[in-house]
Design a protein around this motif. Sequence first.
Motif, PDB file in Angstrom:
ATOM      1  N   MET A 281       0.844  -1.177   0.000  1.00  0.00           N
ATOM      2  CA  MET A 281       0.000   0.000   0.000  1.00  0.00           C
ATOM      3  C   MET A 281       0.891   1.242   0.000  1.00  0.00           C
ATOM      4  O   MET A 281       1.795   1.355   0.806  1.00  0.00           O
ATOM      5  N   ILE A 282       0.620   2.155  -0.903  1.00  0.00           N
ATOM      6  CA  ILE A 282       1.438   3.362  -1.054  1.00  0.00           C
ATOM      7  C   ILE A 282       0.675   4.560  -0.491  1.00  0.00           C
ATOM      8  O   ILE A 282      -0.503   4.747  -0.788  1.00  0.00           O
ATOM      9  N   ILE A 283       1.344   5.348   0.305  1.00  0.00           N
ATOM     10  CA  ILE A 283       0.769   6.584   0.843  1.00  0.00           C
ATOM     11  C   ILE A 283       1.475   7.747   0.182  1.00  0.00           C
ATOM     12  O   ILE A 283       2.701   7.783   0.118  1.00  0.00           O
ATOM     13  N   VAL A 284       0.693   8.704  -0.328  1.00  0.00           N
ATOM     14  CA  VAL A 284       1.272   9.851  -1.014  1.00  0.00           C
ATOM     15  C   VAL A 284       0.936  11.137  -0.269  1.00  0.00           C
ATOM     16  O   VAL A 284      -0.103  11.243   0.362  1.00  0.00           O
ATOM     17  N   LYS A 285       1.867  12.091  -0.332  1.00  0.00           N
ATOM     18  CA  LYS A 285       1.614  13.433   0.191  1.00  0.00           C
ATOM     19  C   LYS A 285       1.131  14.271  -0.976  1.00  0.00           C
ATOM     20  O   LYS A 285       1.772  14.329  -2.022  1.00  0.00           O
ATOM     21  N   VAL A 286       0.001  14.929  -0.777  1.00  0.00           N
ATOM     22  CA  VAL A 286      -0.663  15.667  -1.852  1.00  0.00           C
ATOM     23  C   VAL A 286      -0.823  17.124  -1.452  1.00  0.00           C
ATOM     24  O   VAL A 286      -1.164  17.439  -0.318  1.00  0.00           O
ATOM     25  N   VAL A 287      -0.564  18.005  -2.419  1.00  0.00           N
ATOM     26  CA  VAL A 287      -0.770  19.439  -2.250  1.00  0.00           C
ATOM     27  C   VAL A 287      -2.087  19.795  -2.936  1.00  0.00           C
ATOM     28  O   VAL A 287      -2.317  19.406  -4.082  1.00  0.00           O
ATOM     29  N   LEU A 288      -2.950  20.519  -2.222  1.00  0.00           N
ATOM     30  CA  LEU A 288      -4.245  20.932  -2.772  1.00  0.00           C
ATOM     31  C   LEU A 288      -4.236  22.433  -3.039  1.00  0.00           C
ATOM     32  O   LEU A 288      -3.524  23.183  -2.365  1.00  0.00           O
ATOM     33  N   PRO A 289      -5.037  22.906  -3.998  1.00  0.00           N
ATOM     34  CA  PRO A 289      -5.037  24.338  -4.341  1.00  0.00           C
ATOM     35  C   PRO A 289      -5.791  25.179  -3.322  1.00  0.00           C
ATOM     36  O   PRO A 289      -6.769  25.852  -3.642  1.00  0.00           O
ATOM     37  N   LEU A 290      -5.341  25.137  -2.086  1.00  0.00           N
ATOM     38  CA  LEU A 290      -5.974  25.864  -0.992  1.00  0.00           C
ATOM     39  C   LEU A 290      -4.908  26.696  -0.282  1.00  0.00           C
ATOM     40  O   LEU A 290      -3.737  26.319  -0.263  1.00  0.00           O
ATOM     41  N   PRO A 291      -5.287  27.793   0.340  1.00  0.00           N
ATOM     42  CA  PRO A 291      -4.291  28.620   1.051  1.00  0.00           C
ATOM     43  C   PRO A 291      -3.931  28.032   2.415  1.00  0.00           C
ATOM     44  O   PRO A 291      -4.133  28.641   3.456  1.00  0.00           O
ATOM     45  N   ILE A 292      -3.424  26.801   2.403  1.00  0.00           N
ATOM     46  CA  ILE A 292      -3.036  26.083   3.619  1.00  0.00           C
ATOM     47  C   ILE A 292      -1.563  25.724   3.494  1.00  0.00           C
ATOM     48  O   ILE A 292      -1.104  25.354   2.427  1.00  0.00           O
ATOM     49  N   ARG A 293      -0.827  25.804   4.607  1.00  0.00           N
ATOM     50  CA  ARG A 293       0.614  25.555   4.567  1.00  0.00           C
ATOM     51  C   ARG A 293       0.978  24.113   4.897  1.00  0.00           C
ATOM     52  O   ARG A 293       2.037  23.857   5.442  1.00  0.00           O
ATOM     53  N   LYS A 294       0.101  23.161   4.609  1.00  0.00           N
ATOM     54  CA  LYS A 294       0.446  21.771   4.875  1.00  0.00           C
ATOM     55  C   LYS A 294      -0.005  20.871   3.736  1.00  0.00           C
ATOM     56  O   LYS A 294      -0.807  21.265   2.889  1.00  0.00           O
ATOM     57  N   CYS A 295       0.535  19.656   3.742  1.00  0.00           N
ATOM     58  CA  CYS A 295       0.200  18.654   2.730  1.00  0.00           C
ATOM     59  C   CYS A 295      -0.764  17.645   3.365  1.00  0.00           C
ATOM     60  O   CYS A 295      -0.816  17.496   4.575  1.00  0.00           O
ATOM     61  N   PHE A 296      -1.477  16.936   2.539  1.00  0.00           N
ATOM     62  CA  PHE A 296      -2.412  15.929   3.009  1.00  0.00           C
ATOM     63  C   PHE A 296      -1.952  14.561   2.530  1.00  0.00           C
ATOM     64  O   PHE A 296      -1.386  14.433   1.452  1.00  0.00           O
ATOM     65  N   LYS A 297      -2.209  13.535   3.339  1.00  0.00           N
ATOM     66  CA  LYS A 297      -1.813  12.180   2.981  1.00  0.00           C
ATOM     67  C   LYS A 297      -3.034  11.387   2.528  1.00  0.00           C
ATOM     68  O   LYS A 297      -4.101  11.471   3.140  1.00  0.00           O
ATOM     69  N   TYR A 298      -2.844  10.617   1.452  1.00  0.00           N
ATOM     70  CA  TYR A 298      -3.900   9.766   0.907  1.00  0.00           C
ATOM     71  C   TYR A 298      -3.305   8.406   0.570  1.00  0.00           C
ATOM     72  O   TYR A 298      -2.103   8.282   0.313  1.00  0.00           O
ATOM     73  N   ILE A 299      -4.157   7.395   0.528  1.00  0.00           N
ATOM     74  CA  ILE A 299      -3.731   6.045   0.173  1.00  0.00           C
ATOM     75  C   ILE A 299      -4.003   5.820  -1.308  1.00  0.00           C
ATOM     76  O   ILE A 299      -5.106   6.077  -1.792  1.00  0.00           O
TER      77      ILE A 299
END
Length: 196
Positions: free
Chosen positions: A1-19
């Motif tokens: 199972m691979i987990i990726v860090k994703v950047v979203l087009p939002l004014p937030i200074r963090k990344c989100f993790k998804y499977i």
Amino acid sequence: MIIVKVVLPLPIRKCFKYIMPDLMFPVIGGRIVVPFRSKNIIGIVISICKNIETNQLNLKYVKKLIDNHSLYTSFLLDILIWISRNYHCPIGNLFFSVLPKILYNDYILKDKIFYKWIITKKGEEIDIVDLKRRKKQLYTLLFLKKNSVLNSELKKYNLSKLVLKKLERQGLCKVNVVYESSLNKKTFFQSKKKFF
């Protein structure tokens, strides 16, 4: 199972993790479709995490893989990450501002939901004499025996949603929910002029 860090087009200074599902192979710098709150948004993969225990995490799955190759060079990726760290710029806005307008403008995915009414086995086997007094239910059931109907077509065939729900409670028909997701893509004209 691979987990990726994703950047979203939002004014937030963090990344989100998804499977990532097993059949999808992510590309660093490629676009993917991920669920965020109540809508699906296009994000950009910035890193891949391999050695994380997934039992303790409550992560969502990636919906769709858009790009098979990176939109950014490795040099540009490093510069964008450096800028977001040193200049305190939201990383999502930074990554999407570098993209061409064609790829940036249509980053929200619209879901089309269709409700399709179909007859059940019980509805096909019911004796019509039982519904003789209820004319609207009889008409609706006879119509559903011939073909199924979408929720948007009810007015066209003079059918009532209330009657369909009564038939559903009796187990004579049921509703299927059909999802169709599509990106808002703009069509561009083809010109024969050479610009360069």
